[in-house]
Every structure is written in C-alpha cells, then in structure tokens.
Write an enzyme that holds these catalytic residues in place. Structure first.
Site, short mmCIF file in Angstrom:
data_model
loop_
_atom_site.label_atom_id
_atom_site.label_comp_id
_atom_site.label_asym_id
_atom_site.label_seq_id
_atom_site.Cartn_x
_atom_site.Cartn_y
_atom_site.Cartn_z
CG HIS A 11 -1.74 1.23 1.32
ND1 HIS A 11 -2.70 1.55 0.40
CD2 HIS A 11 -1.74 2.25 2.22
CE1 HIS A 11 -3.26 2.70 0.71
NE2 HIS A 11 -2.70 3.15 1.81
CG ASP A 13 -0.28 6.15 2.14
OD1 ASP A 13 -1.48 6.12 1.87
OD2 ASP A 13 0.22 5.59 3.15
CG ASP A 135 -5.13 3.75 4.29
OD1 ASP A 135 -5.55 3.42 5.43
OD2 ASP A 135 -4.24 4.60 4.14
CG HIS A 380 -6.02 7.45 1.05
ND1 HIS A 380 -5.60 6.75 -0.04
CD2 HIS A 380 -5.35 6.95 2.10
CE1 HIS A 380 -4.70 5.84 0.34
NE2 HIS A 380 -4.53 5.95 1.62
#
Lengths: 892, 892
Positions: A11, A13, A135, A380
């Site tokens: 994941h 970001d 997420d 996000h």
C-alpha cells in the site's frame, strides 16, 4: 477444500508522512522507511523466480514513474508478467483517492490518468478488474457508482465503522452488492463489494516484511528454534470466513521493498500447509489476486445482501470518529478545488487552441503536469488534509507548478484564439485583493474564460488605484460596475462612490444595531439582520414570497486533549472529538461595520472577533446569498484546540434529517443518531453525526429548503431541528494517533496560524425547485471563470469574443470534460447533472445533438495555419437518458 | 587518476544482540533488524545484474548454512560468481574472532573450519587472500602472526586507539608492515596491515542501506529534489588518503539485506562521478575488493612503517577504554576454554577410536557440532562477553550440545579402545563437588584421557559418601589419595581423617591468625601466611632457595555510573572505567578457616566476605601454588557496580614493566602509561593500563619472576612496582553505549548474581627458567584430562591403559591438533611451544621423528575389528626449527 487466497500487495501512499517524491526514491527514511522504486525493483525480481507467485500493484502515479526509468529488457519482462497474470494491476488510478473530500470530476480524471497509462502500456491485460480502496477512511457511494460505471467487477475496502463491521462479521455480511446510485437504472451502478478481513494487513503473526518483527519460518530441522509446525498450526487456527474461499492480504504500507522476505516465507507456508493435505487437511493455500478471488466467488453463485447508502462516518472505536478530516486543511482543500477548475480550463483551451497551445509564442506549455499534480492531490492523505505539513506544502507546490505549465498553454491558446500575442497575466491573489497589473494600470483589459457549457453570471472584484473607471464589454457596451466600497458605518455616516448611477436601487432600509438592515436586491432575495445582535435574522424568497427565520453565527468546539475518562482519544487531523457537545460562541453579537450598496452588489461585513469575520453579499441577478467567511489565525495560546463552525438556525421543520452530497454528485439523506442499515449505538453526539459535504448540504421541510453550496469539501451536520452546521477551520494541539504524528496546526504565512477564507452560497426555495438553483450554482462554483489581464487596450485586430460551443448546452447537461486525448483525438464527457426526481423540469431524459468536429489532420506539418476551431466532420446524437447519467465519453 | 575502491560488504556478527540462528533467519527483528539468509539471497541476485559489481563475504558460519539451503542452480551461479571474482571471500574463518579473549588453538580451529569449507566448495578461487577484522576491539599480535602463517596477503582492521589513529592519519602510517612474531624468522610472520579510513562504515552521507537514512541519488531531471550534482560534489570533497588508491567500505552491520538499494545508488555514483572525467576530473570510482585494492598497493611498490607490538588496549576516547571485556562473563570464558579442551579430546578420540567412534555402541556421535559451536564461540561478541544475556546462554547451550555429540563419540571410542562397552558417565559439575555416580557408588572406576602429548600429573577431587576408599591405578598399585577434608579450625581443634598414613608430611607449622602458617610440600614451594591478616605473606622456591614477600588480596573498583564531569562514559560489557583509581579492599583480613594437610594436597581456605573466598593449594609433585578463587554473587544493592580484582603485591623490582601473553602464545612486554610506537597521553590511569591475558602474566626483576597462569582469559595490569593485578569478575549496573544495550549483570542460577570460580597458578622462579615451568603448566591448563566414570569394577578383559603415542613428545613440542580430516586422512599439528630466548633448555630447534601410522583402510566394512592403534605406514621427520614455530600440519 478451503482455499486461502494469499494476496501479496503493497500500500503505497502517494504522499503522507513524506512527499510523493520522497516515497518514490526512499528519501527521508528517518521519517518513515519507504522507497517505492525499490519495491517495484524487488517485486519484479521475485516474481521471476517462481511462476506461482503473484503480486498486485495499485498506484499508477508510482508505477508510471518507475516504468519510465526501466530499460527495454525490464519492460519486456514486466509486460510478460502482466500478460501471464503474475503481476496484476488493481484499482489502477493515479492514486487511491480519498472518498470524503474529493470531487467526482477530479476522481474521474485521476482514474483516467492511471487507467489510460495502463491501457496504453499493457493493453487489455493491464486493465484492473477490481477497485481496491483499502485505506480511505470511509467510503462514498459516488465512488462505488463511478467504479461500477467504469466497469470494475468488484470493490474491496478495509475500513468501516467498528459497530457495522462487528455486525457484518456476525451476520456474514462482509460481502455485499452495493447499489450505488438512486438515478442510474440497476445494474448500471451495482458493484460487488467486499470488506477485507484484516483491514489490509496480514493475519497476526504472518507479517514477513522487513518492516515487521514476526518470526520467519525456520525450517532447518537441525535448528534449536525450528518453528514450522508451530507456524503451520497457527495459520490453520487463524479465524477464517465460513466460505470455501477466503482472502488474506499479505502486505501493508510500503511493504515489499525487499520482497524476498515475504515470498520466501510464503513459499514455505504454502509448502508446509499444503503438505498436510496428504494427511487429510482440507486447507489449500495459494498465491492469488483480488480478481482471482472474486472470480471464485462468482463461480460460487451466491446471493449477497444489498447496500444502498454509504460508509460514512467511519469510526474505529466509540470515541474515534474520523470526521475531522472532512475539514482539515481548508486552504489546501480550496486550492485543490480551484486547481480542478483551472485544469479543466487548461484542457479545454488545449483543445480549442490546437497543438500550438503547447508550443506557441509564450513557450512550451502542457496540461500533463497539472493532470498529474491533480491526480496526486486526490490521494487519501492529500486533499483529505491528513498529511504532514511539509507534505501539504508539496501538494500545493505541485498544483502551482502544474498551473505554471498550464499558464503557458493558456497564454498560447488565448493568443491563438484572440489573434493577439500581447502579454497576459493571471492574478493569483485576487482573494486578498492583490493584482499588480490592475493596481498600477490606468487602462487594462480582462479576459474571461468560462469553462462551463453555458453562459454564467460571475461577479468580479479587482483591486484598482483610480476612483473612476469605465468598464465595457467586448462590444463596447458598459458593464455594471462599481469602484470602491460603499460604506455605511455604524455611525451612519455614508460615503457613496457611485459610478453610473448604481444607487437607484430598492434599498429599503439601512440601519445597524438599531433596527433591522434589509438587503433586497433585484427581485430574488430579501435578507434581514437582527437589530441588537447584528446577525442574520431572516431570509425571504421574493419569487415565492416565503420567509424563514434564519440566525447564523460562528462557534468553536473545544478539541479533546485526550484527557477525559471515556477515552484518551484526541482531536487531530483525522479525528473530530469535541470535549463537549456544546460549542462556544465566538461572539453573541456581530460588529456590523460596513455596508456596500450598489447596482451590482450589496454587502454587509460582520466582525465577530479579531479572527472571525464575514461579508454577506447579494449580487444583481443572482438567487443566492453569499457568505464570505474569514477565520484565522485561530488562537490557541489558551491551550485549547479549536474547531470552528458556522451554524445556520432556522424555523424549518427538518426534524432529525439533513442532506449531503456524495463527491459533489448525488445527494444522500442523513438522519441524526441513525444509520440506515444497522442499529447505531451513538457514543459521540456531535462527531458521530458529521458527514462530508463536497459541494452542498441542505435541510428542508414540506415547504422550505435551505441549501448551502460550498466552495470546497467540509464537514457538516444537523444536530437540531432546523439547524445546519458546517465546520470551516480547525487548529489543534495534539496528534490523534493515526500515524501522521503532528498536531494539525497550520502555521500560515506568518507562523501565527493559517487564515482561511471561503464562501457559502445559500439558496432558499421550495424543495421541489431547489435543485434547479443549487445544481447550476454548484457547477459554477466548481468550474469558475479564468480571468487574465492585459495592459492597455487590445490591438485592433484582436478577436474579443470566442466560444467553443455553437450554443449553450441544455440546462440538464454538464460539460464534464473537454480534453485533448492524443494528437488526433479529443475526449468529451457530457453528463446529465440532475439526480432522479430532484427537479420536475430537469430530472428528465435529454438528447444532445453533437456537432463537434475538428480536422483530423490538424497540427500536421503540412498545415502551418490549421484552424483551431471545430469543423463539422460528423454528427452524433447522444442521449442522456438516465438522471445522473454516467459521463458519456466521446472521442472526436 | 585517483582510484576510489568501493568495497561492498556486510558485517555479520555470529551472535551479539541476537543469537546466531536469529541472525541467520532474521528472527527477533524487534531486537535488531538483521537476517543473513536474506543478505546472501539479495547479494547473489544483485551481483548477477551487472558484471562490474563486487561483494565480499566474511563469516563462513553463515555462508555455510546458506549454501546448504540452496538448490544446485543457485550453487552453480554462486560458483561462477566466485570464479569470476565478483563474489570474493575475505577472512573466511567460521567467524571474525575476538582477539583479546581467544586462545590461539581455538582460533586456528575456527579458521580451519571456515577455510576448509571454502576450499572444499570453491577450490582455489574460494581462498581468501585478505584477513579482515574490521570490528574486534583491539588487535593481537598473535592473530596477525597466525594470519601471516596462513598465507594471507594482508590484513585490514577498523578499530585502534584514537590517539594512535590520529597520529597515523597525520603521519600517513595508516598502512604498515606488522612483524608479528619475535620467534619466527622474518618474513614468516610479516603481514601488510591497513587501518580502514571509516572504521568499516561508508563515508558520511553515502550509506544507502535500508538501515540508513542517507538521501538516495535522485537523478530524475524533472524532479524538484534532483540531487545528483550535490551528491557527486560531496563525494569528491570527501577526505581521501593522499595516495592514488583509496579504499571505501560500503556497508556495515548486517547491511545488504536488500542489496538493490546499495548497488542501485552506487551504480549511479560511479556513473555520475566518472562522467566528470570527460570534463577533466581525475577521480575514478570502481567496484572493488580488499584484495584488488591490496594488489594495487603492491604494484605501487611502496615502503611501509614497521609494527612489532600490538593494538591493545583499544580506546575510542579519553575515558573509553575497551578493557572491561577482557574479563566480562568469566564463567562463559571458562566454559569456552574447557570446551576447547574437550573438543581436542573428542578429535583425538575420533582418530584413535576410528570410524566406529562416530557410530558405535552408544549411538551416533560427531565432533562437527562441537567444532561449529567452538567456531561460533570465538566470535568477537561471544567469548568476549559483549553479547546480550540471552545470547550468552545460547553460546553456552551450543557448546553443551556440541559436547553432547562428542560425549557419544567419546563413549564409543573409549569402548573401542578399552574393549568394554560398560556404561560411562561424565561428571559436569565436579567444580561444585557434584557427581551422582561417585556420590552413590561404593565401587567405581575412573577413566582419565590426557590429550597432551606427554604424561601429566593432575590432582582429582571427587565427591564421595564413604569415608574409607581404596584407590588403585590400572596396574592395581595404590594411588595417593585422601578422603574428606583435613580441618584445622581457627580454634585449633584438629580432626584428621587419614587414609594410608598421608600425615607423615613435613608440616612445619600450622597456626592461624596467631602466627604464620606454612605450607611446605614435597620440596618445591614454601608459602607463608601473615599471622594477623590471614593473607599470603611470602613465597619461597625451595629449589633455588629464593624468597619474595607476597601479599595477595581481593579488591573492587567502583564502576563508573557515567555521572562524573570528565565524561558520561560508564563501565559496561566492553568498557572498564573505574570511578577512582583506588579500589576498595574487600577485607583487610581473611578469615582463614580450613587447612587440609595430606600426602597429596595442602589447602588453606580464606574467607574475605560472604561473596569472596579462596582456597590456597599445594599439590604433591607440583611446582605451582594454586589459588582457587570464588567470587559472587557480587552485591550491587548498594547501587555500585563492582569490578573485582585480585592483586599480588611483591618486593620484585618490576618497576613499570609487566608481561602478558598474546592469545596464549607469545608473550609481550608491557609498560605502565606507555605505548611502544606512539606517545601516550594517559587519561585513565587504571583502565588505560589493562591488557588481555589468555594464559599468563608475569612480573620480574633480574632474579625473580612471579608468573600467574590462568584458566581463562582475563584482564590484567601492573600499576605499582612489584604488583600484578587480575580482574576476576564484573557486575555492573549500566550499559556502556556500545550497542549491547544491557548492563553486564549476569543473574546466575538463582538470579541473585553469578558466582564465578577459577584458578590462578602461581610459579616463582628465576626469570631464565620461568618458561620451563609456565609453558607446560599453561598447556596443561588448556588441555585438561577428561574424566569418565563407570560403576563397579571393570570386567576382566577391559584394557585399562592405552596411549596414542609410543612415547612422550619432546618437552618443546606441543601436540596442537590430532583430528580426523576425512575418511582417509588425519590432521596432526605439532608446534614448538617455546618462544625465542625464553628458555635456555627449550628455546632450541627440535626434531620430531614421526612414526604415526594408521591403516588407510581402517573402518572399511571388510575389517570388522580394525585395530584402532596406529600402524607404521611412513616415517616423517619434522624439524621444528623456529621457536614458537607455526603448527606443522601433517596429513597422515
């Protein structure tokens, strides 16, 4: 056989604790150890070692950059891995967008950017089949709708309310069918949706990344610490779903930088667990992907429960509502929204100006930089406001750089379209009345580019130094205008600077703090102020002759410092947790200092404190009341974090209901202390009732609807009958333990705290005509005219007016996208902009007759002066039959 | 052109904060992130990506285990990388041994273990050319001598005294020729030695491991943070040696777990720095290895300064002397030393017993497990005592497991050699008088295996429950023995349990605290005790009729808590830093409670405190005085860490000089507050004068030499004329900030602090005959007889005596190794055990006529009762012509 699908994933970001560049390169590892370039290097190496291994990759912003740096040999290997399904793209947008604070327009753009790269690079095999929002902190129905419309087969996410999750675990409703639109005919917006069992982490004890401390599988039988049997047993004991297929996310934040650790241990896990089948075990472990897992579920032919609302607000514990980020970093949220407007303008002018707009008299320009900057900003932890301060600056810098590239393109395009290469400037700081050109020039021209598909009325305020100006339009006709403010002070001394008799207005009454002040302009609205408090007191729709009592004021919730007995949770970038449900009023009375009265605008300025003020405005020809609020620097020297709201209290009988939009598109009904699909135990009476608004919120009763259109995403709620509150700004003293590691306390320009300024547009109508006003109003807020300025008078042969459209689009049709796709192709997206049933007039099917046409040979070397305007090459009728229809993508 | 040799390397401790298994597998990463399996996986992958890349690997304990787990394909790839010089083995021992606390015998064994694996696996291409001790905390001359004799071309290390380093940097003496023996004819023990510029770390800012936070090279020109120019400039500015070749260690502790990070950035560094050559730069960066670098230095044909002493003690700052670890963990240090003795016994019995000793009546046994356990125990955080407590336990456990494997082998071998398969037990706890068999049996036999090359007299004490025993030798002859203690209490009550008239001794005087006690046994030594203090008071050599005054007592230095003004340095596992130069005396007087007087032994027990006691012993036929000290549990409830010493104060006119051995072999002269090759500024008057002793220390004047032979490695010094002090035990309250992260406070069996017990053997002679006594005495301490016990009387056909030698070896010759090499080959190492000039009699060349002979077909299936004794197959004359000659390795 129980099939356990191990899904190796990372994941990544697109900015959070570090900037997107720092994450990519693995810089500033002292902040957080993460380097995406190495993740992709490593995964590609490891996938090659065993054809059984799988990996999914999600964030195209990173993959795109990595791909560019690879040599042909590596690119060939990767392509083969993709073709063989060993590397699979999932989600595939430029980023994994936030769902609470993004606008659908920008979400569609960022998905397009990522998916297009994958399609261009890998073709059909690169197409993500599954949406993957593991997420984001709550899930918007509009996102699910977009994913469904984009053709995804399913959607997986990780975070939902802890009560909801517990219930779904119990009732086996972790997987469902999400019917994500009230307007689109099913199954157009239906999407299989699964909640992942461990968020997006591996089961406890099975994290083999370099960032984890779980025991590796030690399978040397000579070893004192041989642990194969123990690990295998632990795995078999892990609580599985009661199906014959379960999914296990094997990865987490920025994992797989050294993929060998993961794969080496998973290889062993698979080997030793499956070896037990010979002894009768019914567990089969395999490398898999979400789409493989989904395919197995489809084959099982099960029936899923239906979901029609959304997953807001998200709480991970009783006092831990992730509703603060709806408002966190209000200035960044505004800048992102304005940047979307600018990008659409840039895209449109790239099409209209033709190839020379990218390389013209003002140099080399492009829209790609801005597209990527906007793509990144949808992340996000970007527009959501949950990043570290230095990362927030980086997002803003990227948008500014993107705009700088666009500026050149726009200058070139406007030069082409106007036939004038005279220098053109943009004034970035009109919001604080700064524009060097207009302040110094005695004669200047302003160009307005309107990116909407129809004519709009847009008030413009410019700083000037002279006192008398003549303002004319392209045809030399005078334009209503006014120079300077028209003051009516508290002491009733009246200075009126009037130009062209704009004082001939039906100004019924002007009086401050003695009695009501009425602003009554051009037939639509009447506003009154309370004579003692200086606050708004009523609103009258003069067309329908309806009046409501309306009091508006500013308050602050005292942010929890985490020191109360129920929970140590603080308010922070993510979490909103007021210490008390009763906010403090900033001031019971407003010092109402200034009133401007002219033929174009009427203004009242209210001062509530040195750090809260507001200008109330009515514009000629407009149906909305504008509230321009200014909040900050929020003082925190008293040791109290503050979450500033404005609250509108009316006599509308709204009961517990209110309405908020989803990503700026469809509107959902909300009800206080209630969730449509599960029985809520309310533990946070304020924060637990906050919802994200992206473009609007409203309350209504049978006769009245008060709608607030916003200029950016914010948090909002209705805690009392007839009341609507919107959180405007937050300044906090503590981190809220969700990883960002900083209190949300934006320093602003002078390090004393950020000043935020924004606008709320109020419309007051009967419910059945409300959308006819707020829909175009909100679209106008999203796509604002671009102003540019030139010193002096335009030269004689300058073309002063231009339209890319032969006529306005029908009122129900919104021009979502007009963008150059490649040299020969233009992308047009049209959408029906009304939700089902919200408008008698407009919630109807509409047909658009497209006659958009440009020469396909345009821009070739043989055609030095290609006409940048459209030529008729074909005619296409596009029927927008569903309300809130998906954007039609038309390539011309 | 300045050539910068980048040497990619990892430093993989064979145990430290984690056990060797935990390091290998990457377990317990919460303690320290390190997983060697992944390092080797990753490096091999990365080496394949570019033939220019290089890597060196050092610790064969890890490589061996990794190699075993690889498939043939990977093994082939690795072999090719080795053959092409892309992967190079450096040092190559089983571990990187400690230099202060190891015995040369075990060092040679561990190097053999590693080098043999490399040779067996990779042949000549796997042979390390360079010794590489980048981390040990000071450097022993004997290590350099061993390396030179093993044929290494050079030696690099990282740590040396900070004053010495500063001087060498200044005078360009970082590289030198080390003449590492006073006995061997140059250049037999000459070794090129280089001090590495950055310890073993990369230059500041250039650490690209996953464990580092330095900025990666960001070479995307579009990037806001593009940093190539900055990094290249920084590299060019790094302080280089003033030669045209310099070495840069690119790596550190457990680095390269994700080698991609290192290589990717080094690739870029090389590319961008070398690209500047086109613009006139004279810097050339290349991947290299220490041997490549050394080869370049050799080609340069330079002259190096000569070094003849050693690099002890090591200080990295004024109050930071790494002299505590000389004594840290005294019980582990003893156990390691005893384990060496057991391993030699095991090795010898494997040879003598033949193949059936590994698979015989008592099951499957081997010496390999013990060899590897001993190999690991030589590590510079193992026997050094600088590991975490749980790791210390692991080392001990490994030695115990090794011995368990050896026990089976030894039982089998003794059964073969004796012709009796009667059960045989070993008593592990004789040091605390526990042996279940002897305590319960009324009739038992004891087997003694003496691993020395000559007859030895060895007192044995056994716990028994009876009061009258008849003790006979193999021929039925009575053996001098005594049951029970002979007490002469303070109150002069005398209980004498006497067997076979052992009281007919020249016991001149027995009296405690009233007047002197004399112990005068069998002609060699006379010892007196002070009548008032109970302490030793004099020592007389009755052969030479020389007497010295000798007072011995116990003291403790108060360990620094780091709270004084000069420096925050504490005493810890590594560092010895007394708060004051004056130690506290445990007790000015000893309670001298017990005296045993018999024909075999005379004992006085001294009690100094509840936690310090000593037994003073003289044995029949022995020239040494034995001091058996018991220290612990060291009390620390007073909040004071304690470093316990014993000090011998004599009237020997030793001035500032004293003598300590190097790894149990040659002896070096020491001088207080002085270093032979550089001008010392002494900042720690006690700790700065401590040196490691592995087997002995002495002080002397023209006529007298007092030598102390120890049973394990310890720290020692002489701070006063005629004085010699030895640190016995340490219990501390603080970590000393060198990484171990624990105070050295061993809990012992009862968690109240470890009790340590040990022996110091004192010999007092004229200097010119001292070695004749202490050399065999020390070898006897190193290779102790192995005792085993059988219940009842041996059966009639049991062979009660056996010798692997036809006759004793000459006094100057030591049997260092007798070990099975492979099925058909035996390794014998003989060495001259006297240093040049130390003995008139023995420091002379000696010739050994080898008639060692075993049937080469021994152990084949066709020979069910192969005679395990040697048969004459050849005769080899081995001339040990140099004093302290290198061990001759003879394969038979």
């Amino acid at each position: 056989m129980l099939n356990v699908h191990l899904v190796p994933h990372t994941h990544d970001d697109v900015g959070w604790l570090k900037t997107v560049d720092q994450y990519y390169y693995g810089d500033r590892n002292n902040i957080q150890h993460a380097g995406v370039q190495y993740i992709l290097d490593s995964v590609i190496d490891q996938l090659q070692k065993d054809p059984a291994r799988r990996f999914i990759y999600v964030e195209t912003a990173f993959f795109y950059r990595w791909w560019k740096q690879q040599n042909q040999s590596t690119q060939r290997i990767v392509t083969q891995l993709v073709n063989e399904g060993r590397l699979e793209f999932i989600n595939g947008g430029w980023c994994m967008s936030d769902e609470a604070t993004t606008h659908y327009s920008a979400v569609i753009d960022q998905m397009t950017l990522g998916l297009r790269f994958l399609n261009d690079t890998f073709g059909e095999c690169g197409r993500p089949r599954v949406a993957w929002h593991i997420d984001p902190f709550g899930h918007a129905r509009e996102h699910a709708s977009i994913f469904a419309q984009m053709g995804y087969d399913g959607f997986f996410f990780g975070r939902l309310d802890y009560q909801d999750k517990a219930r779904r675990m119990k009732t086996k409703e972790m997987e469902m069918l999400w019917r994500a639109s009230e307007s689109l005919t099913p199954p157009l917006a239906d999407l299989f949706t699964g909640v992942l069992p461990n968020g997006y982490n591996p089961p406890e004890g099975f994290c083999w990344d370099q960032s984890c401390d779980d025991a590796p599988i030690r399978d040397d039988p000579d070893l004192e610490d041989y642990n194969v049997d123990e690990i295998v047993q632990k795995f078999l004991n892990a609580g599985f779903y009661k199906a014959n297929h379960i999914i296990m996310t094997m990865g987490s934040d920025f994992q797989y930088e050294n993929a060998n650790l993961w794969y080496k241990n998973m290889d062993k896990l698979i080997k030793y667990v499956n070896a037990l089948q010979a002894k009768g075990s019914k567990v089969n472990v395999l490398y898999s992907t979400p789409s493989c897992y989904l395919q197995e579920l489809n084959l099982a032919n099960l029936t899923w429960p239906l979901k029609t609302d959304d997953f807001f607000p998200y709480a991970d514990d009783a006092h831990d509502f992730w509703t603060g980020y709806f408002t966190s970093r209000p200035a960044l949220k505004l800048y992102e929204r304005l940047s979307n407007s600018r990008l659409q303008t840039c895209n449109q002018l790239e099409v209209l100006g033709g190839p020379k707009s990218k390389s013209g008299p003002f140099g080399e320009g492009d829209s790609d930089t801005m597209k990527r900057a906007m793509g990144v900003a949808q992340h996000h932890d970007a527009v959501s406001g949950t990043e570290k301060q230095h990362v927030a600056y980086d997002y803003a810098r990227r948008l500014a750089t993107g705009w700088a590239h666009c500026e050149v393109l726009v200058r070139n395009s406007l030069a082409i379209l106007s036939g004038s290469e005279a220098p053109r400037v943009f004034c970035e700081n009109l919001n604080i009345s700064v524009c060097p050109l207009t302040e110094s020039s005695h004669k200047f021209s302003m160009n307005v580019y309107n990116p909407l598909g129809r004519t709009v009325s847009w008030p413009v305020r410019l700083p000037v130094n002279g006192s008398v100006y003549s303002v004319t339009d392209a045809n030399g006709r005078a334009v209503d205008s006014q120079v300077g403010n028209v003051f009516i002070s508290l002491k009733c001394t009246c200075y009126i600077y009037d130009m062209k008799s704009s004082c001939l207005l039906p100004l019924l009454s002007v009086s401050i703090n003695n009695k009501s002040v009425l602003l009554y302009v051009f037939k639509f609205l009447k506003v009154t102020f309370d004579e003692t408090t200086g606050l708004l007191s009523s609103l009258t729709n003069l067309e329908t002759n309806q009046t409501i009592q309306l009091t508006q004021n500013f308050y602050w919730y005292n942010a929890s410092a985490g020191n109360n007995k129920e929970s140590p949770q603080t308010s922070g970038a993510y979490i909103f947790r007021p210490n008390s449900s009763d906010p403090f009023v900033i001031n019971k009375t407003a010092e109402t200092q200034i009133v401007t009265v002219s033929s174009t605008v009427q203004e009242v300025t209210q001062w509530f404190s040195p750090w809260v003020s507001q200008v109330v405005r009515l514009y000629e020809g407009h149906r909305e009341l504008e509230l321009e609020w200014t909040v900050g620097p929020v003082p925190v020297a008293d040791g109290l974090g503050k979450e500033v709201i404005t609250r509108l209290d009316t006599d509308i009988k709204s009961s517990d209901y209110f309405y908020t939009d989803s990503n700026g598109r469809e509107v959902l009904e909300r009800r206080k202390d209630y969730r449509p699909t599960w029985e809520l135990k309310q533990t946070e009476p304020v924060a637990g009732n906050y919802y994200p608004i992206n473009s609007r919120a409203y309350i209504k009763d049978d006769k009245h609807q008060l709608t607030v259109v916003t200029d950016r995403s914010q948090g909002a709620s209705s805690l009392y009958n007839g009341s609507l509150e919107i959180m405007l700004h937050r300044r906090l003293l503590y981190d809220d333990y969700r990883g960002v590691g900083e209190p949300l306390s934006e320093p602003g320009d002078f390090s004393d705290g950020l000043v935020a300024r924004g606008r709320l547009l109020l419309t007051f109508t009967p419910p059945d005509t409300a959308a006819d006003v707020h829909r175009p109003l909100a679209q106008g807020m999203v796509l604002q005219p671009l102003l540019s300025f030139q010193d002096g008078t335009p030269s004689a042969n300058t073309k002063l007016e231009f339209s890319g459209l032969q006529t306005d689009l029908p009122p129900a049709v919104h021009l979502l996208t007009l963008s150059q796709w490649d040299e020969d192709t233009v992308l047009i997206r049209l959408e029906h902009q009304y939700q089902a049933k919200e408008s008698k007039t407009h919630s109807q099917p509409v047909t658009v007759n497209l006659q958009c046409q440009r020469p396909l040979t345009m821009g070739s070397d043989t055609e030095p002066n290609g006409d940048p305007h459209f030529l008729v090459t074909s005619t296409t009728a596009v029927e927008l039959t569903t309300y809130r229809s998906p954007p039609m993508q038309i390539r011309v």
